[in-house]
Design a protein around this motif. Structure first.
Motif, mmCIF file in Angstrom:
data_model
loop_
_atom_site.group_PDB
_atom_site.id
_atom_site.type_symbol
_atom_site.label_atom_id
_atom_site.label_comp_id
_atom_site.label_asym_id
_atom_site.label_seq_id
_atom_site.Cartn_x
_atom_site.Cartn_y
_atom_site.Cartn_z
ATOM 1 N N LEU A 63 0.811 -1.212 0.000
ATOM 2 C CA LEU A 63 0.000 0.000 0.000
ATOM 3 C C LEU A 63 0.847 1.266 0.000
ATOM 4 O O LEU A 63 0.415 2.300 -0.492
ATOM 5 C CB LEU A 63 -0.934 0.022 1.215
ATOM 6 N N GLY A 64 2.035 1.201 0.586
ATOM 7 C CA GLY A 64 2.910 2.376 0.698
ATOM 8 C C GLY A 64 3.698 2.295 1.979
ATOM 9 O O GLY A 64 4.040 1.207 2.430
ATOM 10 N N GLU A 65 3.959 3.474 2.573
ATOM 11 C CA GLU A 65 4.793 3.511 3.771
ATOM 12 C C GLU A 65 4.266 4.490 4.804
ATOM 13 O O GLU A 65 3.627 5.475 4.456
ATOM 14 C CB GLU A 65 6.225 3.922 3.401
ATOM 15 N N GLY A 66 4.590 4.206 6.057
ATOM 16 C CA GLY A 66 4.359 5.149 7.139
ATOM 17 C C GLY A 66 3.229 4.807 8.088
ATOM 18 O O GLY A 66 2.302 4.073 7.750
ATOM 19 N N GLN A 90 -2.480 3.583 9.809
ATOM 20 C CA GLN A 90 -3.679 3.912 10.577
ATOM 21 C C GLN A 90 -4.885 4.132 9.665
ATOM 22 O O GLN A 90 -5.981 3.662 9.969
ATOM 23 C CB GLN A 90 -3.426 5.150 11.438
ATOM 24 N N ARG A 91 -4.689 4.805 8.554
ATOM 25 C CA ARG A 91 -5.781 5.069 7.615
ATOM 26 C C ARG A 91 -6.297 3.764 7.006
ATOM 27 O O ARG A 91 -7.498 3.534 6.914
ATOM 28 C CB ARG A 91 -5.299 6.033 6.521
ATOM 29 N N ALA A 92 -5.364 2.901 6.580
ATOM 30 C CA ALA A 92 -5.744 1.621 5.979
ATOM 31 C C ALA A 92 -6.446 0.722 6.996
ATOM 32 O O ALA A 92 -7.453 0.079 6.683
ATOM 33 C CB ALA A 92 -4.513 0.924 5.404
ATOM 34 N N ALA A 93 -5.926 0.691 8.212
ATOM 35 C CA ALA A 93 -6.537 -0.132 9.261
ATOM 36 C C ALA A 93 -7.976 0.304 9.508
ATOM 37 O O ALA A 93 -8.888 -0.526 9.594
ATOM 38 C CB ALA A 93 -5.717 -0.037 10.544
ATOM 39 N N THR A 144 6.961 -0.324 5.672
ATOM 40 C CA THR A 144 6.097 -0.635 4.537
ATOM 41 C C THR A 144 4.759 -1.187 5.041
ATOM 42 O O THR A 144 4.722 -2.001 5.953
ATOM 43 C CB THR A 144 6.767 -1.656 3.601
ATOM 44 N N VAL A 145 3.682 -0.720 4.418
ATOM 45 C CA VAL A 145 2.330 -1.136 4.806
ATOM 46 C C VAL A 145 1.773 -2.041 3.713
ATOM 47 O O VAL A 145 1.828 -1.713 2.528
ATOM 48 C CB VAL A 145 1.415 0.094 5.018
ATOM 49 N N ASP A 202 -3.689 9.688 0.157
ATOM 50 C CA ASP A 202 -3.304 10.943 0.804
ATOM 51 C C ASP A 202 -2.508 10.737 2.090
ATOM 52 O O ASP A 202 -1.914 11.673 2.614
ATOM 53 C CB ASP A 202 -4.542 11.788 1.102
ATOM 54 N N ALA A 203 -2.447 9.510 2.596
ATOM 55 C CA ALA A 203 -1.722 9.228 3.840
ATOM 56 C C ALA A 203 -0.363 8.579 3.604
ATOM 57 O O ALA A 203 0.390 8.361 4.550
ATOM 58 C CB ALA A 203 -2.581 8.325 4.728
ATOM 59 N N ASP A 204 -0.018 8.273 2.339
ATOM 60 C CA ASP A 204 1.243 7.585 2.026
ATOM 61 C C ASP A 204 2.419 8.533 2.214
ATOM 62 O O ASP A 204 2.419 9.646 1.709
ATOM 63 C CB ASP A 204 1.200 7.068 0.591
ATOM 64 N N GLU A 205 3.429 8.074 2.969
ATOM 65 C CA GLU A 205 4.619 8.889 3.244
ATOM 66 C C GLU A 205 5.803 8.531 2.345
ATOM 67 O O GLU A 205 6.895 9.041 2.537
ATOM 68 C CB GLU A 205 5.000 8.743 4.714
ATOM 69 N N SER A 206 5.606 7.622 1.382
ATOM 70 C CA SER A 206 6.752 7.219 0.548
ATOM 71 C C SER A 206 7.002 8.200 -0.576
ATOM 72 O O SER A 206 6.263 9.087 -0.858
ATOM 73 C CB SER A 206 6.550 5.820 -0.020
#
Length: 173
Positions: A34-37, A42-45, A125-126, A169-173
């Motif tokens: 999904l991305g990182e961070g 938290q958003r994905a969960a 990594t998420v 919008d929540a991805d930090e990568s």
């Protein structure tokens, strides 16, 4: 919450081993980056635990609660026609892992268990993992053969695509 019995054994087997598959069932294991961070995790969960991901897939969700919790009955409706009753068996919600699994009830086209788990690895990594073991329970699931199996895999891949979009919008990568 109903008292309808599950249509398979061993109930809850995916809790400790997402790759578990008992004899006579078919495994499914699809993992999507999904991305990182921490924000993305938290958003994905939250999207997984509150049915948001499933609703964004375009399936109908009729749940006995706003959030996944053990014992909550859920009916998933596909294409407005196929109704798939199930019950949440377990949930996980900690600093690095969040998700839930349901077990099938009478009337579900398949027999088995399916889990939707978001995890954050040590490097940040998420991932979303959709894992299941199943076998056909209805005549049309049996008649579909390989096509039914292909649809299950496509659904699992689409879960990852939709969740990635919901969390962009929540991805930090």
């Amino acid at each position: 919450m109903s008292s309808a019995p599950f249509t398979y054994e061993p109930v809850g087997a995916t809790r400790d081993d997402l790759a578990f598959c008992p004899p006579g069932f078919r495994p499914l294991l699809v993992r999507t980056r999904l991305g990182e961070g921490q924000r993305l995790f938290q958003r994905a969960a939250e999207a997984v635990l509150t049915w948001e991901m499933h609703r964004a897939l375009g399936v109908g969700i009729d749940a006995g609660a706003d959030r996944a919790a053990p014992g909550v009955d859920v009916t998933v409706t596909l294409a407005g026609i196929v109704k798939a009753p199930c019950r949440v068996i377990w949930t996980a919600e900690d600093a690095r892992r969040a998700g839930w699994a349901y077990g099938t009830l009478e009337g579900h086209p398949e027999c088995g268990e399916e889990a939707f788990v978001v995890d954050r690895t040590g490097d940040g990594t998420v991932w979303l993992t959709v894992a299941a073991f199943s076998r056909p329970a209805k005549w049309y699931a049996r008649a579909g053969g390989a096509a039914t199996r292909g649809l299950q895999h496509a659904y699992a891949r689409r879960c990852g695509t939709v969740l990635r979009r919901l969390c962009a919008d929540a991805d930090e990568s």
